[in-house]
Scaffold this active site. Structure first.
Site, short mmCIF file in Angstrom:
data_model
loop_
_atom_site.label_atom_id
_atom_site.label_comp_id
_atom_site.label_asym_id
_atom_site.label_seq_id
_atom_site.Cartn_x
_atom_site.Cartn_y
_atom_site.Cartn_z
N GLY A 1 58.19 40.16 17.70
CA GLY A 1 58.63 39.51 16.50
C GLY A 1 59.26 40.11 15.70
O GLY A 1 59.47 40.05 14.20
N ASN B 1 53.33 32.02 24.35
CA ASN B 1 52.13 32.84 23.51
C ASN B 1 52.26 32.23 22.27
O ASN B 1 52.88 32.62 21.26
CB ASN B 1 52.21 34.27 23.74
N TRP B 2 51.56 30.90 21.97
CA TRP B 2 51.47 30.41 20.62
C TRP B 2 50.60 31.20 19.68
O TRP B 2 50.85 30.90 18.32
CB TRP B 2 50.99 28.93 20.55
N LYS B 3 49.95 32.26 20.01
CA LYS B 3 49.28 33.11 19.18
C LYS B 3 48.19 32.40 18.27
O LYS B 3 47.98 31.09 18.57
CB LYS B 3 50.30 34.02 18.23
N GLU C 1 55.58 44.78 26.95
CA GLU C 1 56.03 43.95 25.72
C GLU C 1 55.97 45.25 24.87
O GLU C 1 54.92 45.97 24.38
CB GLU C 1 55.02 43.10 25.11
N HIS D 1 47.06 41.87 25.21
CA HIS D 1 48.29 41.63 24.25
C HIS D 1 48.23 42.99 23.17
O HIS D 1 47.06 43.34 22.89
CB HIS D 1 48.48 40.47 23.54
N GLU E 1 48.72 42.93 20.23
CA GLU E 1 47.98 42.50 18.94
C GLU E 1 46.26 42.59 19.04
O GLU E 1 45.65 42.74 18.16
CB GLU E 1 48.26 41.13 18.56
N GLY F 1 56.68 34.80 22.24
CA GLY F 1 55.87 34.26 21.04
C GLY F 1 56.58 33.26 20.01
O GLY F 1 56.64 32.12 20.53
N GLY F 2 57.17 33.72 19.27
CA GLY F 2 58.06 32.99 18.32
C GLY F 2 58.65 31.92 18.77
O GLY F 2 58.61 30.73 18.43
N SER G 1 60.59 39.43 21.17
CA SER G 1 62.13 38.81 20.98
C SER G 1 63.05 38.20 21.64
O SER G 1 64.17 38.25 21.74
CB SER G 1 62.83 39.83 19.85
P1 PGA Z 1 57.81 37.41 20.26
O1 PGA Z 1 56.32 37.58 20.56
O2 PGA Z 1 58.60 36.64 21.13
O3 PGA Z 1 57.53 36.62 18.99
O4 PGA Z 1 58.46 38.87 19.83
C1 PGA Z 1 56.04 37.91 22.02
C2 PGA Z 1 54.54 38.19 22.22
O5 PGA Z 1 54.02 38.96 21.42
O6 PGA Z 1 54.39 37.82 23.35
#
Ligand code: PGA
Length: 248
Positions: free
Chosen positions: A172, A10-12, A166, A96, A98, A231-232, A210
């Site tokens: 993050g 997930n590149w966000k 999640e 998600h 977010e 994500g990251g 994470s």
């Molecule tokens: P993260 O994000 O790996 O940076 O913790 C995961 C996500 O929100 O899908």
């Protein structure tokens, strides 16, 4: 049991065209041939087409990060599931945390979006997860159970959707639940989703929050964990491929 592992990035809201295309090119050339895992990247909508072009012919699929619940119409700035499909995507993330937080998306909204994704022949990756306060209060399983019941559309089957657990506090932050906590939650989710869907032996349950090359192996080894939503660490080819390699 025939569940194939899915490692989804997930590149966000990251990456301009040059960097996104370079990352896609690095993934296409770095992915192990005959990989045991399905690989997927979900770039921002602006890059789905160009990333799909770079990944064409490779073992890496492309997805969106969100879609609108309606097929088309007067929704300025929104993107329909069919539009994402039209760019070469096979999946779309919905719900998600977010989006649930930034755009006040309810379970009902997430369910409508997942339903729209299915209608457009996309596989929705439906996200659920508790906040830190909810976990501390001992409510993690009940919160996730009720998100699942509220977010899975009637048109879904265990073969047509993916669910990602999640925990909000793990996204993050570099913090993750213990493997025992992940195992317990995934087993609970398989049971709850199974009763909603009429079966869950084939349902893929991802863990997200994470995930890094260093912790992927122990998480992916858990019986009810069928992949990761990253994500990251999906923004660097080496890290993302390292996580995929941990699934072998
Ligand atoms: P993260 O994000 O790996 O940076 O913790 C995961 C996500 O929100 O899908």
């Amino acid at each position: 049991m025939t569940r194939r592992v899915l490692i989804a990035g997930n590149w966000k809201m990251n990456m301009l065209r040059a960097d996104g295309e370079a990352l896609a090119t690095a993934l296409a050339s770095g992915v192990a041939p005959g990989s045991a895992a399905d690989l997927l990247v979900c770039p921002p909508a602006t890059l789905i087409a160009s990333v799909a072009a770079k990944l064409s012919g490779s073992a890496v699929s492309v997805g969106g990060q969100d879609c609108h619940m309606n097929e088309s119409g007067a929704h300025t700035g929104d993107i329909a599931a069919a539009m994402i499909k039209d760019l070469g995507a096979g999946y779309v993330i919905v719900g998600h945390s977010e989006r649930r937080a930034d755009h006040a998306e309810s379970d009902e909204t997430v369910k409508s979006k997942a339903s729209a994704a299915l209608a457009a022949a996309l596989i929705p990756i439906i996200c659920v997860g508790e906040t830190e306060g909810e976990r501390d209060a001992g409510k993690a399983e009940s919160v996730v159970g009720s998100q699942l019941c509220g977010s899975i559309p009637e048109s879904a089957t265990e073969d047509t959707i993916v669910i990602a657990y999640e925990p909000v506090w793990a996204i993050g932050t570099g913090r993750t639940p213990t493997v025992d906590d992940i195992a317990a939650m995934h087993s609970h989710m398989r049971q709850v989703a199974g009763s909603v869907l009429g079966g869950s032996d084939n349902l893929r349950l991802l863990y997200g929050g994470s995930v890094k090359p260093g912790n992927a192996m122990e998480i992916l080894a858990l019986r009810d964990v069928d992949g990761a939503l990253v994500g990251g660490a999906s923004l660097k080819a080496e890290d993302f491929l390292g996580i995929a390699a941990a699934a072998e």
